[in-house]
Design a protein around this motif. Structure first.
Motif: not given
Length: 488
Positions: A293-296, A319, A324
Protein backbone atom coordinates in the motif's frame (compact mmCIF):
# COMPACT_ATOMS: atom_id res chain seq x y z
CA UNK A 1 -25.37 -38.65 8.18
CA UNK A 2 -22.30 -39.01 10.38
CA UNK A 3 -21.37 -35.34 10.03
CA UNK A 4 -24.93 -34.23 10.79
CA UNK A 5 -25.32 -36.53 13.80
CA UNK A 6 -22.02 -35.43 15.33
CA UNK A 7 -22.82 -31.74 14.84
CA UNK A 8 -26.24 -32.26 16.43
CA UNK A 9 -24.71 -34.04 19.44
CA UNK A 10 -22.11 -31.31 19.83
CA UNK A 11 -24.61 -28.44 19.63
CA UNK A 12 -26.98 -30.16 22.03
CA UNK A 13 -24.18 -30.69 24.57
CA UNK A 14 -23.07 -27.05 24.26
CA UNK A 15 -26.64 -25.77 24.64
CA UNK A 16 -27.19 -27.94 27.72
CA UNK A 17 -24.27 -26.26 29.45
CA UNK A 18 -24.81 -22.80 27.99
CA UNK A 19 -21.44 -22.84 26.23
CA UNK A 20 -20.37 -21.00 23.10
CA UNK A 21 -17.67 -21.92 20.62
CA UNK A 22 -15.23 -19.55 22.32
CA UNK A 23 -15.79 -21.39 25.62
CA UNK A 24 -14.70 -24.69 24.06
CA UNK A 25 -11.50 -23.07 22.80
CA UNK A 26 -10.82 -21.53 26.22
CA UNK A 27 -11.43 -24.78 28.12
CA UNK A 28 -9.20 -26.68 25.72
CA UNK A 29 -6.44 -24.15 26.37
CA UNK A 30 -6.85 -24.68 30.13
CA UNK A 31 -6.05 -28.35 29.49
CA UNK A 32 -2.98 -27.42 27.49
CA UNK A 33 -4.68 -28.26 24.19
CA UNK A 34 -5.34 -26.03 21.19
CA UNK A 35 -8.55 -25.76 19.21
CA UNK A 36 -8.68 -23.39 16.25
CA UNK A 37 -11.63 -21.01 15.81
CA UNK A 38 -12.26 -22.21 12.27
CA UNK A 39 -12.00 -25.84 13.43
CA UNK A 40 -14.74 -25.47 16.02
CA UNK A 41 -16.94 -23.50 13.63
CA UNK A 42 -16.72 -26.30 11.08
CA UNK A 43 -17.51 -28.97 13.68
CA UNK A 44 -20.60 -27.08 14.89
CA UNK A 45 -21.83 -26.38 11.36
CA UNK A 46 -21.42 -30.02 10.39
CA UNK A 47 -18.96 -29.30 7.60
CA UNK A 48 -16.26 -31.45 9.20
CA UNK A 49 -16.11 -34.35 11.66
CA UNK A 50 -13.06 -34.13 13.94
CA UNK A 51 -10.57 -36.90 14.31
CA UNK A 52 -10.76 -39.28 17.26
CA UNK A 53 -8.36 -37.33 19.58
CA UNK A 54 -10.35 -34.14 19.09
CA UNK A 55 -13.66 -35.92 19.71
CA UNK A 56 -12.17 -37.29 22.94
CA UNK A 57 -11.03 -33.78 23.97
CA UNK A 58 -14.47 -32.29 23.27
CA UNK A 59 -16.09 -35.15 25.20
CA UNK A 60 -13.89 -34.38 28.22
CA UNK A 61 -14.69 -30.66 28.05
CA UNK A 62 -18.43 -31.24 27.76
CA UNK A 63 -18.44 -34.26 30.12
CA UNK A 64 -20.48 -36.28 27.65
CA UNK A 65 -19.68 -39.02 25.16
CA UNK A 66 -19.78 -37.45 21.68
CA UNK A 67 -18.63 -40.41 19.62
CA UNK A 68 -21.16 -42.76 18.05
CA UNK A 69 -22.21 -46.02 19.70
CA UNK A 70 -19.27 -48.01 18.34
CA UNK A 71 -16.23 -45.76 17.92
CA UNK A 72 -15.19 -42.31 16.70
CA UNK A 73 -14.51 -43.27 13.12
CA UNK A 74 -17.04 -43.11 10.33
CA UNK A 75 -18.63 -46.53 9.86
CA UNK A 76 -19.27 -47.37 6.21
CA UNK A 77 -22.70 -48.65 5.28
CA UNK A 78 -22.80 -52.33 4.38
CA UNK A 79 -23.08 -52.66 0.64
CA UNK A 80 -22.14 -55.31 -1.85
CA UNK A 81 -19.15 -53.15 -2.92
CA UNK A 82 -16.36 -51.94 -0.65
CA UNK A 83 -17.00 -48.40 0.59
CA UNK A 84 -14.47 -45.74 -0.41
CA UNK A 85 -12.33 -44.44 2.41
CA UNK A 86 -12.83 -40.84 3.52
CA UNK A 87 -10.16 -38.31 2.58
CA UNK A 88 -9.71 -35.65 5.24
CA UNK A 89 -7.91 -32.35 4.97
CA UNK A 90 -4.30 -32.25 6.10
CA UNK A 91 -3.75 -31.73 9.82
CA UNK A 92 -1.36 -28.91 8.82
CA UNK A 93 -4.50 -26.83 8.23
CA UNK A 94 -5.91 -27.35 11.72
CA UNK A 95 -4.50 -24.08 13.05
CA UNK A 96 -4.63 -22.07 9.83
CA UNK A 97 -6.96 -19.06 9.92
CA UNK A 98 -8.05 -16.90 7.00
CA UNK A 99 -11.32 -15.29 8.04
CA UNK A 100 -11.18 -12.55 5.39
CA UNK A 101 -12.71 -15.35 3.32
CA UNK A 102 -14.07 -17.52 6.13
CA UNK A 103 -17.28 -18.80 7.76
CA UNK A 104 -19.01 -15.40 7.83
CA UNK A 105 -18.39 -14.91 4.11
CA UNK A 106 -19.69 -18.45 3.53
CA UNK A 107 -22.91 -17.44 5.25
CA UNK A 108 -23.10 -14.24 3.19
CA UNK A 109 -22.67 -16.28 0.00
CA UNK A 110 -25.47 -18.61 1.13
CA UNK A 111 -27.75 -15.62 1.73
CA UNK A 112 -26.89 -14.13 -1.65
CA UNK A 113 -27.68 -17.45 -3.31
CA UNK A 114 -31.15 -17.16 -1.78
CA UNK A 115 -31.60 -13.74 -3.38
CA UNK A 116 -30.64 -11.42 -0.51
CA UNK A 117 -28.52 -8.31 -1.21
CA UNK A 118 -25.40 -8.06 0.97
CA UNK A 119 -23.44 -4.82 1.49
CA UNK A 120 -19.84 -6.03 1.52
CA UNK A 121 -17.25 -4.20 3.61
CA UNK A 122 -15.03 -7.25 4.08
CA UNK A 123 -12.43 -7.40 1.32
CA UNK A 124 -10.10 -4.89 -0.35
CA UNK A 125 -10.99 -5.66 -3.95
CA UNK A 126 -11.01 -2.32 -5.84
CA UNK A 127 -12.63 -3.32 -9.16
CA UNK A 128 -16.20 -4.08 -7.92
CA UNK A 129 -16.32 -0.59 -6.38
CA UNK A 130 -15.52 1.24 -9.62
CA UNK A 131 -11.74 1.60 -9.35
CA UNK A 132 -10.66 0.68 -12.86
CA UNK A 133 -7.33 -0.38 -14.31
CA UNK A 134 -5.86 2.58 -16.26
CA UNK A 135 -6.69 2.45 -19.98
CA UNK A 136 -3.00 2.69 -20.89
CA UNK A 137 -2.28 -0.52 -18.96
CA UNK A 138 -5.12 -2.41 -20.67
CA UNK A 139 -3.96 -1.20 -24.09
CA UNK A 140 -0.37 -2.28 -23.43
CA UNK A 141 -1.40 -5.75 -22.28
CA UNK A 142 -3.62 -6.16 -25.34
CA UNK A 143 -0.72 -5.16 -27.57
CA UNK A 144 1.70 -7.62 -25.95
CA UNK A 145 -0.55 -10.67 -25.49
CA UNK A 146 0.81 -12.54 -28.50
CA UNK A 147 4.31 -12.23 -27.04
CA UNK A 148 3.22 -13.70 -23.69
CA UNK A 149 2.17 -17.21 -24.66
CA UNK A 150 5.22 -19.01 -23.29
CA UNK A 151 6.91 -19.21 -19.90
CA UNK A 152 9.20 -16.41 -18.83
CA UNK A 153 12.34 -16.65 -16.73
CA UNK A 154 11.21 -18.09 -13.39
CA UNK A 155 11.98 -14.78 -11.66
CA UNK A 156 10.14 -12.74 -14.28
CA UNK A 157 10.50 -10.77 -17.49
CA UNK A 158 13.56 -8.56 -17.81
CA UNK A 159 11.50 -5.41 -18.44
CA UNK A 160 9.29 -6.04 -15.41
CA UNK A 161 12.21 -6.67 -13.06
CA UNK A 162 14.10 -3.69 -14.46
CA UNK A 163 11.16 -1.40 -13.67
CA UNK A 164 10.89 -2.89 -10.17
CA UNK A 165 14.63 -2.46 -9.59
CA UNK A 166 14.49 1.20 -10.62
CA UNK A 167 11.60 1.86 -8.23
CA UNK A 168 13.47 0.08 -5.41
CA UNK A 169 16.53 2.24 -6.06
CA UNK A 170 14.42 5.40 -5.91
CA UNK A 171 13.02 4.19 -2.58
CA UNK A 172 16.62 3.88 -1.33
CA UNK A 173 16.92 0.09 -1.09
CA UNK A 174 20.65 -0.76 -0.98
CA UNK A 175 22.48 -3.46 -2.93
CA UNK A 176 19.58 -4.24 -5.26
CA UNK A 177 20.14 -6.20 -8.47
CA UNK A 178 18.11 -8.02 -11.12
CA UNK A 179 19.08 -11.50 -9.93
CA UNK A 180 17.37 -11.09 -6.55
CA UNK A 181 14.05 -9.65 -7.74
CA UNK A 182 11.22 -12.17 -8.08
CA UNK A 183 7.79 -11.66 -9.61
CA UNK A 184 4.84 -13.67 -8.32
CA UNK A 185 1.14 -14.31 -8.80
CA UNK A 186 0.41 -11.56 -6.32
CA UNK A 187 2.36 -10.91 -3.13
CA UNK A 188 0.45 -13.79 -1.53
CA UNK A 189 2.37 -16.39 -3.54
CA UNK A 190 5.70 -14.78 -2.69
CA UNK A 191 4.95 -14.68 1.04
CA UNK A 192 4.30 -18.41 0.96
CA UNK A 193 7.38 -19.08 -1.17
CA UNK A 194 9.73 -17.01 1.00
CA UNK A 195 8.56 -18.51 4.30
CA UNK A 196 8.85 -22.03 2.90
CA UNK A 197 12.42 -21.19 1.89
CA UNK A 198 13.32 -19.81 5.33
CA UNK A 199 11.53 -21.71 8.08
CA UNK A 200 12.33 -25.11 9.55
CA UNK A 201 9.89 -26.88 11.86
CA UNK A 202 9.82 -25.00 15.17
CA UNK A 203 11.49 -21.83 13.90
CA UNK A 204 9.82 -18.65 15.13
CA UNK A 205 8.92 -15.52 13.20
CA UNK A 206 7.65 -12.26 14.69
CA UNK A 207 4.40 -11.08 13.06
CA UNK A 208 2.34 -8.01 14.01
CA UNK A 209 -0.90 -8.25 15.95
CA UNK A 210 -3.23 -7.44 14.28
CA UNK A 211 -1.79 -8.92 11.11
CA UNK A 212 -2.77 -9.68 7.55
CA UNK A 213 -3.65 -13.31 8.34
CA UNK A 214 -1.90 -14.78 5.30
CA UNK A 215 1.44 -14.15 7.01
CA UNK A 216 0.50 -16.27 10.02
CA UNK A 217 -1.12 -18.94 7.86
CA UNK A 218 1.93 -19.27 5.59
CA UNK A 219 4.31 -19.42 8.55
CA UNK A 220 2.22 -22.22 10.06
CA UNK A 221 2.09 -24.17 6.79
CA UNK A 222 5.87 -23.82 6.45
CA UNK A 223 6.28 -25.51 9.84
CA UNK A 224 7.17 -22.34 11.71
CA UNK A 225 5.67 -20.76 14.81
CA UNK A 226 4.09 -17.32 14.52
CA UNK A 227 4.83 -15.12 17.53
CA UNK A 228 2.67 -12.00 17.50
CA UNK A 229 4.04 -8.70 18.78
CA UNK A 230 1.50 -6.07 19.75
CA UNK A 231 0.73 -2.94 17.76
CA UNK A 232 -0.43 -0.20 20.12
CA UNK A 233 -3.79 1.38 19.35
CA UNK A 234 -3.04 4.21 21.76
CA UNK A 235 0.09 5.03 19.72
CA UNK A 236 -1.76 5.15 16.37
CA UNK A 237 -1.23 1.41 15.90
CA UNK A 238 2.57 1.62 15.82
CA UNK A 239 4.47 -1.53 16.87
CA UNK A 240 5.26 -1.86 20.55
CA UNK A 241 9.04 -2.23 20.24
CA UNK A 242 9.48 -3.41 23.83
CA UNK A 243 6.93 -6.17 23.28
CA UNK A 244 8.59 -7.08 19.98
CA UNK A 245 12.02 -7.49 21.55
CA UNK A 246 10.66 -9.32 24.60
CA UNK A 247 9.29 -12.05 22.35
CA UNK A 248 12.58 -12.85 20.63
CA UNK A 249 14.07 -16.26 21.48
CA UNK A 250 17.02 -18.27 20.11
CA UNK A 251 14.58 -19.77 17.59
CA UNK A 252 13.49 -16.41 16.14
CA UNK A 253 14.59 -15.97 12.53
CA UNK A 254 12.81 -12.89 11.22
CA UNK A 255 10.58 -9.89 11.87
CA UNK A 256 7.58 -9.15 9.64
CA UNK A 257 6.23 -5.62 9.30
CA UNK A 258 3.20 -4.53 7.27
CA UNK A 259 3.73 -0.87 6.40
CA UNK A 260 1.36 0.75 5.46
CA UNK A 261 -0.65 -1.56 7.61
CA UNK A 262 -3.59 -3.79 6.88
CA UNK A 263 -5.96 -3.79 8.81
CA UNK A 264 -5.23 -0.55 10.71
CA UNK A 265 -4.08 1.90 8.03
CA UNK A 266 -1.05 2.91 10.12
CA UNK A 267 2.15 4.20 8.50
CA UNK A 268 5.36 3.85 10.52
CA UNK A 269 7.60 6.90 10.83
CA UNK A 270 11.39 6.89 10.61
CA UNK A 271 11.97 6.63 14.37
CA UNK A 272 9.80 3.51 14.66
CA UNK A 273 11.48 1.89 11.66
CA UNK A 274 14.93 2.69 13.01
CA UNK A 275 13.93 1.06 16.29
CA UNK A 276 12.88 -2.11 14.47
CA UNK A 277 16.16 -2.11 12.53
CA UNK A 278 18.12 -1.85 15.78
CA UNK A 279 16.26 -4.83 17.23
CA UNK A 280 16.90 -6.87 14.08
CA UNK A 281 20.56 -5.86 14.09
CA UNK A 282 21.03 -6.70 17.77
CA UNK A 283 19.47 -10.16 17.40
CA UNK A 284 20.68 -10.86 13.83
CA UNK A 285 17.22 -11.23 12.30
CA UNK A 286 15.97 -11.00 8.73
CA UNK A 287 13.36 -8.32 7.96
CA UNK A 288 10.28 -8.99 5.79
CA UNK A 289 8.43 -5.80 4.86
CA UNK A 290 5.01 -5.94 3.19
CA UNK A 291 4.63 -2.56 1.43
CA UNK A 292 1.79 -3.26 -1.01
CA UNK A 293 0.00 0.00 0.00
CA UNK A 294 3.02 2.33 -0.21
CA UNK A 295 1.47 4.63 -2.84
CA UNK A 296 -1.79 5.01 -0.91
CA UNK A 297 -0.57 7.34 1.87
CA UNK A 298 -2.70 10.37 2.79
CA UNK A 299 -2.41 13.66 4.69
CA UNK A 300 1.11 14.31 3.38
CA UNK A 301 2.50 11.24 5.16
CA UNK A 302 5.76 9.96 3.66
CA UNK A 303 6.28 6.23 3.25
CA UNK A 304 9.78 5.01 4.11
CA UNK A 305 10.97 1.54 3.11
CA UNK A 306 12.60 -0.05 6.14
CA UNK A 307 15.20 -1.72 3.89
CA UNK A 308 16.57 1.75 3.05
CA UNK A 309 17.57 2.07 6.72
CA UNK A 310 19.22 -1.36 6.96
CA UNK A 311 22.06 -1.73 4.43
CA UNK A 312 23.84 -4.23 6.68
CA UNK A 313 20.83 -6.52 7.26
CA UNK A 314 19.11 -9.11 5.07
CA UNK A 315 15.81 -7.58 3.93
CA UNK A 316 12.98 -8.74 1.71
CA UNK A 317 10.52 -6.08 0.50
CA UNK A 318 7.15 -7.07 -0.99
CA UNK A 319 4.92 -4.99 -3.24
CA UNK A 320 2.74 -5.25 -6.33
CA UNK A 321 0.06 -3.69 -8.51
CA UNK A 322 -3.07 -5.04 -6.79
CA UNK A 323 -3.69 -2.19 -4.36
CA UNK A 324 -1.54 0.85 -5.11
CA UNK A 325 -2.32 0.59 -8.83
CA UNK A 326 -5.87 -0.85 -8.48
CA UNK A 327 -4.97 -3.88 -10.63
CA UNK A 328 -6.01 -6.70 -8.30
CA UNK A 329 -7.27 -9.36 -10.69
CA UNK A 330 -4.16 -9.52 -12.86
CA UNK A 331 -2.23 -11.08 -9.93
CA UNK A 332 1.21 -9.54 -10.20
CA UNK A 333 3.44 -8.86 -7.22
CA UNK A 334 7.15 -8.92 -6.49
CA UNK A 335 9.75 -9.19 -3.78
CA UNK A 336 13.12 -7.44 -3.72
CA UNK A 337 16.06 -8.76 -1.71
CA UNK A 338 18.44 -6.07 -0.47
CA UNK A 339 21.11 -5.27 2.07
CA UNK A 340 23.36 -8.05 3.33
CA UNK A 341 22.96 -10.83 0.77
CA UNK A 342 26.07 -12.71 1.83
CA UNK A 343 24.27 -14.13 4.85
CA UNK A 344 21.26 -14.97 2.63
CA UNK A 345 23.11 -17.13 0.09
CA UNK A 346 21.52 -20.43 1.10
CA UNK A 347 18.11 -18.79 1.54
CA UNK A 348 18.43 -17.40 -2.02
CA UNK A 349 19.30 -20.89 -3.23
CA UNK A 350 16.03 -22.08 -1.67
CA UNK A 351 14.07 -19.23 -3.26
CA UNK A 352 15.50 -20.08 -6.67
CA UNK A 353 14.57 -23.73 -6.23
CA UNK A 354 10.97 -22.92 -5.28
CA UNK A 355 10.68 -20.26 -7.97
CA UNK A 356 11.85 -22.71 -10.62
CA UNK A 357 9.40 -25.36 -9.40
CA UNK A 358 6.40 -23.14 -10.15
CA UNK A 359 7.96 -22.20 -13.57
CA UNK A 360 7.04 -18.50 -13.56
CA UNK A 361 4.37 -16.00 -12.62
CA UNK A 362 1.58 -14.73 -14.90
CA UNK A 363 3.43 -13.52 -18.03
CA UNK A 364 0.70 -11.21 -19.47
CA UNK A 365 0.51 -9.48 -16.06
CA UNK A 366 4.30 -9.11 -15.99
CA UNK A 367 4.16 -7.40 -19.37
CA UNK A 368 2.38 -4.34 -17.97
CA UNK A 369 4.55 -3.77 -14.87
CA UNK A 370 6.73 -1.18 -16.60
CA UNK A 371 3.73 0.78 -17.89
CA UNK A 372 1.91 0.64 -14.55
CA UNK A 373 4.95 1.63 -12.49
CA UNK A 374 6.08 4.54 -14.63
CA UNK A 375 2.93 5.62 -16.48
CA UNK A 376 0.10 7.84 -15.22
CA UNK A 377 -0.48 7.21 -11.50
CA UNK A 378 -4.26 7.46 -11.22
CA UNK A 379 -4.13 6.54 -7.55
CA UNK A 380 -2.60 9.93 -6.69
CA UNK A 381 -5.91 11.60 -7.33
CA UNK A 382 -7.76 9.15 -5.08
CA UNK A 383 -5.71 9.94 -1.97
CA UNK A 384 -5.72 13.75 -2.25
CA UNK A 385 -8.44 15.99 -0.74
CA UNK A 386 -11.50 15.59 -2.96
CA UNK A 387 -10.39 12.13 -4.09
CA UNK A 388 -12.61 9.12 -3.45
CA UNK A 389 -10.37 7.24 -1.01
CA UNK A 390 -9.48 10.40 0.92
CA UNK A 391 -13.10 11.56 1.30
CA UNK A 392 -14.48 8.09 2.02
CA UNK A 393 -11.80 7.55 4.66
CA UNK A 394 -12.77 10.80 6.36
CA UNK A 395 -16.48 9.99 6.27
CA UNK A 396 -16.15 6.45 7.66
CA UNK A 397 -13.76 7.62 10.40
CA UNK A 398 -16.20 10.30 11.54
CA UNK A 399 -19.28 8.09 11.18
CA UNK A 400 -17.79 5.27 13.25
CA UNK A 401 -16.64 7.57 16.03
CA UNK A 402 -20.12 9.10 16.14
CA UNK A 403 -21.63 5.73 17.12
CA UNK A 404 -21.97 5.27 20.87
CA UNK A 405 -19.66 2.41 21.90
CA UNK A 406 -17.33 2.60 18.86
CA UNK A 407 -13.94 4.32 18.64
CA UNK A 408 -11.47 4.30 15.76
CA UNK A 409 -7.98 5.58 14.97
CA UNK A 410 -7.81 7.53 11.73
CA UNK A 411 -5.98 5.55 9.02
CA UNK A 412 -3.05 7.24 7.27
CA UNK A 413 -3.00 4.93 4.25
CA UNK A 414 -4.63 2.02 2.41
CA UNK A 415 -8.43 1.60 2.51
CA UNK A 416 -9.17 -0.07 5.84
CA UNK A 417 -10.13 1.07 9.32
CA UNK A 418 -10.03 -1.12 12.44
CA UNK A 419 -12.57 0.23 14.95
CA UNK A 420 -12.83 -0.85 18.57
CA UNK A 421 -16.11 -2.04 20.13
CA UNK A 422 -17.04 -1.45 23.75
CA UNK A 423 -17.50 -5.13 24.58
CA UNK A 424 -18.94 -4.41 28.01
CA UNK A 425 -21.61 -2.13 26.60
CA UNK A 426 -22.69 -4.71 24.02
CA UNK A 427 -21.84 -7.81 26.09
CA UNK A 428 -19.68 -9.14 23.24
CA UNK A 429 -17.68 -12.29 23.96
CA UNK A 430 -17.60 -13.76 20.44
CA UNK A 431 -16.72 -11.43 17.55
CA UNK A 432 -17.64 -14.02 14.92
CA UNK A 433 -21.13 -14.13 16.38
CA UNK A 434 -21.19 -10.31 16.31
CA UNK A 435 -20.31 -10.36 12.59
CA UNK A 436 -22.97 -13.01 11.91
CA UNK A 437 -25.63 -11.11 13.85
CA UNK A 438 -24.88 -7.92 11.89
CA UNK A 439 -24.99 -9.89 8.64
CA UNK A 440 -28.32 -11.53 9.45
CA UNK A 441 -30.04 -8.40 10.73
CA UNK A 442 -28.67 -5.68 8.44
CA UNK A 443 -27.15 -7.61 5.50
CA UNK A 444 -23.80 -5.88 6.14
CA UNK A 445 -20.63 -7.98 5.88
CA UNK A 446 -17.52 -7.05 7.89
CA UNK A 447 -14.45 -9.04 9.00
CA UNK A 448 -14.07 -9.74 12.72
CA UNK A 449 -10.96 -8.54 14.52
CA UNK A 450 -9.81 -11.95 15.67
CA UNK A 451 -9.65 -12.90 11.99
CA UNK A 452 -6.51 -10.75 11.98
CA UNK A 453 -5.05 -12.66 14.93
CA UNK A 454 -6.06 -9.91 17.36
CA UNK A 455 -6.34 -11.42 20.82
CA UNK A 456 -9.68 -9.96 21.95
CA UNK A 457 -13.22 -9.94 20.46
CA UNK A 458 -13.30 -6.12 20.49
CA UNK A 459 -12.41 -5.01 16.95
CA UNK A 460 -13.58 -5.43 13.38
CA UNK A 461 -12.32 -4.25 10.00
CA UNK A 462 -14.24 -2.05 7.58
CA UNK A 463 -13.23 -1.57 3.94
CA UNK A 464 -14.10 1.95 2.80
CA UNK A 465 -13.83 1.35 -0.96
CA UNK A 466 -17.60 1.42 -1.76
CA UNK A 467 -19.17 4.60 -3.15
CA UNK A 468 -20.14 7.22 -0.58
CA UNK A 469 -23.86 6.47 -0.94
CA UNK A 470 -23.21 2.82 -0.06
CA UNK A 471 -20.96 3.72 2.86
CA UNK A 472 -23.61 6.06 4.27
CA UNK A 473 -26.21 3.31 4.05
CA UNK A 474 -23.84 0.85 5.77
CA UNK A 475 -22.86 3.25 8.56
CA UNK A 476 -26.53 4.04 9.15
CA UNK A 477 -27.35 0.33 9.35
CA UNK A 478 -24.44 -0.27 11.76
CA UNK A 479 -25.55 2.59 14.03
CA UNK A 480 -29.12 1.32 14.01
CA UNK A 481 -27.97 -2.23 14.76
CA UNK A 482 -25.76 -1.20 17.70
CA UNK A 483 -28.46 1.00 19.19
CA UNK A 484 -30.18 -2.11 20.57
CA UNK A 485 -27.60 -4.90 20.20
CA UNK A 486 -26.62 -7.00 23.16
CA UNK A 487 -24.95 -10.34 22.58
CA UNK A 488 -26.83 -13.19 24.22
Amino acid sequence: MEQQSFAERLKAAMAAQGLKQADLIQRAAMQGKKLGKSQVSQYVSGKTVPRAPVIELLSQILEIELSDDSNTTVQPERTTAMAMREFKKSSKLDNVLYDVRGPVLDEADRMEAQGEHILKLNIGNPAPFGFRTPDEVIADMRQQLTDCEGYSNSKGLFAARKAIMQYAQIKGLPNVDMDTIYTGNGVSELIQLSLQALLDTGDEILIPMPDYPLWTACATLAGGTSVHYRCDEQAEWNPDLADMEAKITPRTKAIVIINPNNPTGAVYDRAVLEGIVEIARKHQLMIFSDEIYDRLCMDGVEHISIASLAPDLPCVTFSGLSKSHMIAGFRIGWMVLSGNKRCMRDFIYGLNMLSNMRLCSNVPAQSIVQTAMWGHQSVKGYVQPGGRIFEQRNYVYEALNAIDGITAVKPKAAFYIFPKIDVKKFNITDDEQFALDLLHEKKVLITRGQGFNWDKPDHFRVVYLPQMTVLKECMGDLADFLATYRQA
